[in-house]
Design an enzyme around this catalytic site. Structure first.
Site, PDB file in Angstrom:
ATOM      1  N   PHE A  11       0.920  -1.089   0.064  1.00 52.68           N
ATOM      2  CA  PHE A  11      -0.003  -0.201   0.159  1.00 52.68           C
ATOM      3  C   PHE A  11       0.800   1.299   0.045  1.00 52.68           C
ATOM      4  O   PHE A  11       0.639   2.114   0.859  1.00 52.68           O
ATOM      5  CB  PHE A  11      -0.914  -0.029   0.997  1.00 52.68           C
ATOM      6  CG  PHE A  11      -2.155   0.988   1.098  1.00 52.68           C
ATOM      7  CD1 PHE A  11      -2.891   0.844   0.090  1.00 52.68           C
ATOM      8  CD2 PHE A  11      -2.563   1.685   2.262  1.00 52.68           C
ATOM      9  CE1 PHE A  11      -4.153   1.573  -0.183  1.00 52.68           C
ATOM     10  CE2 PHE A  11      -3.511   2.738   1.732  1.00 52.68           C
ATOM     11  CZ  PHE A  11      -4.287   2.566   0.825  1.00 52.68           C
ATOM     12  N   THR A  99       4.100  -4.393  -4.528  1.00 58.29           N
ATOM     13  CA  THR A  99       5.078  -4.392  -3.472  1.00 58.29           C
ATOM     14  C   THR A  99       6.206  -3.988  -4.157  1.00 58.29           C
ATOM     15  O   THR A  99       6.310  -3.908  -5.265  1.00 58.29           O
ATOM     16  CB  THR A  99       5.253  -5.731  -2.779  1.00 58.29           C
ATOM     17  OG1 THR A  99       5.672  -6.694  -3.590  1.00 58.29           O
ATOM     18  CG2 THR A  99       4.083  -6.318  -2.011  1.00 58.29           C
ATOM     19  N   LYS A 128       7.812  -5.647 -11.602  1.00 60.82           N
ATOM     20  CA  LYS A 128       8.597  -6.246 -12.867  1.00 60.82           C
ATOM     21  C   LYS A 128       9.254  -7.656 -12.609  1.00 60.82           C
ATOM     22  O   LYS A 128       9.455  -8.356 -13.259  1.00 60.82           O
ATOM     23  CB  LYS A 128       9.688  -5.225 -13.249  1.00 60.82           C
ATOM     24  CG  LYS A 128       9.273  -3.784 -14.036  1.00 60.82           C
ATOM     25  CD  LYS A 128       9.545  -2.702 -13.554  1.00 60.82           C
ATOM     26  CE  LYS A 128       9.085  -1.994 -12.453  1.00 60.82           C
ATOM     27  NZ  LYS A 128       9.703  -0.776 -11.995  1.00 60.82           N
ATOM     28  N   GLU A 152       0.150  -5.183 -17.466  1.00 59.04           N
ATOM     29  CA  GLU A 152       0.820  -4.065 -18.380  1.00 59.04           C
ATOM     30  C   GLU A 152       1.654  -3.028 -17.816  1.00 59.04           C
ATOM     31  O   GLU A 152       2.438  -2.396 -18.373  1.00 59.04           O
ATOM     32  CB  GLU A 152      -0.802  -3.431 -18.922  1.00 59.04           C
ATOM     33  CG  GLU A 152      -0.524  -2.377 -19.991  1.00 59.04           C
ATOM     34  CD  GLU A 152       0.004  -2.802 -21.101  1.00 59.04           C
ATOM     35  OE1 GLU A 152      -0.554  -3.735 -21.769  1.00 59.04           O
ATOM     36  OE2 GLU A 152       1.046  -2.162 -21.579  1.00 59.04           O
ATOM     37  N   VAL A 155       5.870  -2.360 -17.781  1.00 58.71           N
ATOM     38  CA  VAL A 155       6.594  -1.668 -18.716  1.00 58.71           C
ATOM     39  C   VAL A 155       5.906  -0.405 -19.054  1.00 58.71           C
ATOM     40  O   VAL A 155       4.813  -0.251 -19.385  1.00 58.71           O
ATOM     41  CB  VAL A 155       6.993  -2.606 -20.073  1.00 58.71           C
ATOM     42  CG1 VAL A 155       7.779  -1.607 -21.018  1.00 58.71           C
ATOM     43  CG2 VAL A 155       7.840  -3.853 -19.565  1.00 58.71           C
ATOM     44  N   GLY A 209       7.630  10.246  -6.926  1.00 58.79           N
ATOM     45  CA  GLY A 209       7.000   8.777  -7.189  1.00 58.79           C
ATOM     46  C   GLY A 209       7.455   7.959  -7.992  1.00 58.79           C
ATOM     47  O   GLY A 209       6.856   7.008  -8.519  1.00 58.79           O
ATOM     48  N   GLU A 212      12.485   3.846  -7.902  1.00 59.87           N
ATOM     49  CA  GLU A 212      12.323   2.558  -6.839  1.00 59.87           C
ATOM     50  C   GLU A 212      12.561   2.562  -5.649  1.00 59.87           C
ATOM     51  O   GLU A 212      13.134   3.635  -5.306  1.00 59.87           O
ATOM     52  CB  GLU A 212      13.159   1.474  -7.566  1.00 59.87           C
ATOM     53  CG  GLU A 212      12.887   0.824  -9.199  1.00 59.87           C
ATOM     54  CD  GLU A 212      11.524   0.532  -9.256  1.00 59.87           C
ATOM     55  OE1 GLU A 212      11.142  -0.558  -8.569  1.00 59.87           O
ATOM     56  OE2 GLU A 212      10.640   1.041 -10.110  1.00 59.87           O
ATOM     57  N   LYS A 227      12.660  -4.597 -17.804  1.00 56.10           N
ATOM     58  CA  LYS A 227      11.749  -4.334 -18.786  1.00 56.10           C
ATOM     59  C   LYS A 227      12.221  -5.093 -20.299  1.00 56.10           C
ATOM     60  O   LYS A 227      11.576  -5.230 -20.880  1.00 56.10           O
ATOM     61  CB  LYS A 227      11.721  -2.946 -18.823  1.00 56.10           C
ATOM     62  CG  LYS A 227      10.880  -2.289 -17.619  1.00 56.10           C
ATOM     63  CD  LYS A 227      11.051  -0.819 -17.508  1.00 56.10           C
ATOM     64  CE  LYS A 227      10.328  -0.438 -16.166  1.00 56.10           C
ATOM     65  NZ  LYS A 227      10.456   0.899 -15.873  1.00 56.10           N
ATOM     66  N   GLY A 325       5.107   7.209 -12.341  1.00 56.74           N
ATOM     67  CA  GLY A 325       4.073   8.014 -11.538  1.00 56.74           C
ATOM     68  C   GLY A 325       3.094   7.424 -11.033  1.00 56.74           C
ATOM     69  O   GLY A 325       2.597   6.123 -11.622  1.00 56.74           O
TER      70      GLY A 325
HETATM   71  N1  LIG Z   1       5.837   4.359  -9.011  1.00 52.52           N
HETATM   72  C1  LIG Z   1       6.063   4.086 -10.346  1.00 52.52           C
HETATM   73  O1  LIG Z   1       6.088   4.961 -11.235  1.00 52.52           O
HETATM   74  C2  LIG Z   1       6.147   2.594 -11.025  1.00 52.52           C
HETATM   75  C3  LIG Z   1       6.104   1.468 -10.063  1.00 52.52           C
HETATM   76  N2  LIG Z   1       6.077   0.251 -10.663  1.00 52.52           N
HETATM   77  C4  LIG Z   1       6.505  -0.761  -9.744  1.00 52.52           C
HETATM   78  O2  LIG Z   1       5.063  -1.029  -8.827  1.00 52.52           O
HETATM   79  C5  LIG Z   1       5.383  -1.467  -7.628  1.00 52.52           C
HETATM   80  C6  LIG Z   1       4.815  -0.478  -6.645  1.00 52.52           C
HETATM   81  O3  LIG Z   1       5.569   0.849  -6.853  1.00 52.52           O
HETATM   82  P1  LIG Z   1       5.461   1.963  -5.733  1.00 52.52           P
HETATM   83  O4  LIG Z   1       3.941   1.885  -5.048  1.00 52.52           O
HETATM   84  O5  LIG Z   1       5.839   3.403  -6.404  1.00 52.52           O
HETATM   85  O6  LIG Z   1       6.452   1.544  -4.626  1.00 52.52           O
HETATM   86  P2  LIG Z   1       6.506   2.067  -3.029  1.00 52.52           P
HETATM   87  O7  LIG Z   1       7.612   1.911  -2.423  1.00 52.52           O
HETATM   88  O8  LIG Z   1       5.779   3.405  -3.055  1.00 52.52           O
HETATM   89  O9  LIG Z   1       5.297   0.896  -2.429  1.00 52.52           O
HETATM   90  C7  LIG Z   1       5.527  -0.248  -2.284  1.00 52.52           C
HETATM   91  C8  LIG Z   1       4.803  -0.748  -0.906  1.00 52.52           C
HETATM   92  O10 LIG Z   1       4.991  -1.980  -0.701  1.00 52.52           O
HETATM   93  C9  LIG Z   1       5.232  -2.295   0.843  1.00 52.52           C
HETATM   94  N3  LIG Z   1       6.059  -3.632   1.021  1.00 52.52           N
HETATM   95  C10 LIG Z   1       7.287  -3.879   0.434  1.00 52.52           C
HETATM   96  N4  LIG Z   1       7.528  -5.149   0.630  1.00 52.52           N
HETATM   97  C11 LIG Z   1       6.262  -5.772   1.007  1.00 52.52           C
HETATM   98  C12 LIG Z   1       6.019  -6.897   1.385  1.00 52.52           C
HETATM   99  N5  LIG Z   1       7.012  -8.089   1.594  1.00 52.52           N
HETATM  100  N6  LIG Z   1       4.663  -7.083   1.905  1.00 52.52           N
HETATM  101  C13 LIG Z   1       3.899  -6.024   1.975  1.00 52.52           C
HETATM  102  N7  LIG Z   1       4.131  -4.852   1.427  1.00 52.52           N
HETATM  103  C14 LIG Z   1       5.412  -4.673   0.902  1.00 52.52           C
HETATM  104  C15 LIG Z   1       5.882  -1.306   0.997  1.00 52.52           C
HETATM  105  O11 LIG Z   1       5.472  -1.251   2.607  1.00 52.52           O
HETATM  106  C16 LIG Z   1       5.491  -0.119   0.370  1.00 52.52           C
HETATM  107  O12 LIG Z   1       4.192   0.741   1.074  1.00 52.52           O
HETATM  108  C17 LIG Z   1       7.094  -1.533  -7.543  1.00 52.52           C
HETATM  109  O13 LIG Z   1       7.275  -3.017  -7.939  1.00 52.52           O
HETATM  110  C18 LIG Z   1       7.427  -0.775  -8.759  1.00 52.52           C
HETATM  111  O14 LIG Z   1       8.639  -1.154  -9.440  1.00 52.52           O
HETATM  112  C19 LIG Z   1       5.826   0.002 -11.840  1.00 52.52           C
HETATM  113  C20 LIG Z   1       5.822   0.896 -12.862  1.00 52.52           C
HETATM  114  C21 LIG Z   1       5.651   2.553 -12.269  1.00 52.52           C
HETATM  115  N1  LIG Z   2      11.327   3.311 -11.406  1.00 53.24           N
HETATM  116  C1  LIG Z   2      10.811   2.968 -12.449  1.00 53.24           C
HETATM  117  C2  LIG Z   2       8.952   3.003 -12.286  1.00 53.24           C
HETATM  118  C3  LIG Z   2       8.381   2.466 -13.405  1.00 53.24           C
HETATM  119  O1  LIG Z   2       8.729   1.257 -13.790  1.00 53.24           O
HETATM  120  C4  LIG Z   2      11.048   4.184 -13.515  1.00 53.24           C
HETATM  121  O2  LIG Z   2      11.331   5.306 -13.136  1.00 53.24           O
HETATM  122  O3  LIG Z   2      10.636   3.998 -14.651  1.00 53.24           O
END
Ligand SMILES: NC(=O)C1=CN([C@@H]2O[C@H](COP(=O)(O)OP(=O)(O)OC[C@H]3O[C@@H](n4cnc5c(N)ncnc54)[C@H](O)[C@@H]3O)[C@@H](O)[C@H]2O)C=CC1
Ligand SMILES: N[C@@H](CC=O)C(=O)O
Length: 353
Positions: A11, A99, A128, A152, A155, A209, A212, A227, A325
């Site tokens: 979350f 996560t 990913k 989706e 990437v 945001g 990583e 990716k 984002g």
């Molecule tokens: N933020 C972005 O622009 C993008 C993010 N992603 C991917 O989406 C996923 C989420 O990204 P965000 O929300 O930005 O990351 P974030 O770091 O804001 O949130 C991840 C959340 O997962 C929780 N977490 C970590 N390990 C955990 C576990 N073992 N069990 C339960 N909760 C756990 C953390 O406490 C944190 O609240 C990541 O894998 C990221 O690589 C993909 C595309 C774009």
């Molecule tokens: N950290 C990544 C988030 C999306 O995958 C990025 O900056 O592209």
């Protein structure tokens, strides 16, 4: 009205943005998409976990400023993140895995996906790790359990690439691709061109945001490498593992490298690519490249991404849009749920005919 019960695993920025969208957009989605999303469980390493079979109020979830272990204060809640119990026992149709991406072995997200699929729950994910490292296994598991595994957002966040290429470009024969596939590193390079130092630019990308949990993955190219593996395996039928893809990031580029490129009429970009060789093998790479301003990827700015798919029948087809984002990535999760809903509706219609 079709209601999908969903369990959010993680979350942070992305799943929180999805909850915000559910709070704001449900009436519109009911009207235009034909379904409603009901959050029946959430589990987060920091906040704990909660199950509520009748549904949690999305607005309250987003607005409450939970402290560490804060879900323990909710009815049906615990201060610990018991992901396995939540995934296996919550009355969810869809598990939303967001996560952190572990570029080494994809865990614990691979296990989260396995538990969900083995419990006959659909999985939608932006993570990913499981897609790059275990997509074949997880797709087979989904098929065996008659559910979907959709990704989706793994990437280019919400910008459609995987489904667009597979569905809309079916038969066009993708032979290779090159693209800017990491929003953070592209944002950092652009801010450095404007005179900001590397560390401050990374800090800005984190605040927005884009980055990583460990931004090393962004700036050292590990995120792009995942990716490249995902796109090569999906679009070129490869069977690459991350270690098969050569990988160099942008951290060694100095402000003077960036200024020198500008003087020479070019820009540094972190480019991920893959190509099918004459012998049928696929080669993938991630490397910073100095691109002339006329190059189609040279004008891509900030957290925007772009990928040019080299096709046999159309030549290059380029898709560009947000690559990172919170809301942009939450949209990818919605697009996966729409795909599941459409597939299920088509099945029901076929059975009824
Ligand atoms: N933020 C972005 O622009 C993008 C993010 N992603 C991917 O989406 C996923 C989420 O990204 P965000 O929300 O930005 O990351 P974030 O770091 O804001 O949130 C991840 C959340 O997962 C929780 N977490 C970590 N390990 C955990 C576990 N073992 N069990 C339960 N909760 C756990 C953390 O406490 C944190 O609240 C990541 O894998 C990221 O690589 C993909 C595309 C774009
Ligand atoms: N950290 C990544 C988030 C999306 O995958 C990025 O900056 O592209």
């Amino acid at each position: 009205m079709k209601i999908y019960n969903i369990a959010l695993i993680g979350f942070g920025g992305v799943n929180r943005a999805l909850a915000e969208l559910i709070a704001r957009k449900s009436p519109l989605w009911e009207r235009d998409l034909g379904f409603r999303l009901n959050i029946v469980a959430v589990s987060d390493l920091h906040l704990g976990s909660v199950i509520s079979p009748n549904g949690l109020d999305a607005k309250t979830l987003v607005e409450a400023n939970f402290a560490k272990g804060g879900f323990g204060r909710l009815s049906g809640g615990s201060g610990e993140a018991d992901n396995e119990a939540i995934i296996k026992t919550a009355p969810a149709d869809i598990v939303v895995e967001a996560t952190y991406t572990n570029p080494a072995d994809g865990e614990p997200a691979v296990s989260h996906c396995r538990w969900a699929l083995n419990s006959s729950k659909h999985v939608v994910t932006t993570n990913k790790g499981p897609v790059a490292i275990a997509a074949r296994e997880l797709k087979a598991l989904a098929k065996a359990n008659n559910v979907h595994f959709e990704y989706e957002g793994s990437v280019m966040s919400g910008t459609p690439v995987i489904r667009m290429a597979e569905k809309t470009l079916a038969g066009a024969e993708v032979k290779g691709f090159e693209g800017i596939l990491n929003g953070t590193s592209n944002f950092v390079l652009c801010r450095m061109e404007e005179g900001l130092d590397f560390a401050s630019a990374v800090a800005e990308a984190q605040a927005l945001g884009y980055a990583e949990a460990d931004p090393t993955a962004d700036v050292e190219g590990f995120d792009v490498r995942l990716k490249v593996v995902i796109l090569a395996n999906e679009l070129l039928g490869a069977n690459l593992k991350p270690e098969d893809v050569s990988c160099n990031g942008i951290s060694k580029l100095s402000p003077s490298d960036i200024q020198a490129a500008a003087k020479a009429g070019s820009r540094w970009k972190l480019v991920g690519s893959a190509v099918r060789n004459a012998d049928g093998t696929i080669t993938g790479s991630v490397a910073p490249k100095q691109l002339a301003l006329e190059h189609p990827l040279a004008g891509v700015n900030g957290a925007t991404n772009a990928v040019s798919l080299n096709t046999e029948l159309l030549g290059p087809v380029t898709v560009s849009g947000p690559g990172a984002g919170r809301v942009e990535t939450a949209y990818a999760l919605l697009s996966d749920i729409v795909a599941i809903h459409n597939a299920q509706s088509a099945n029901f219609a076929k059975e009824a005919a």
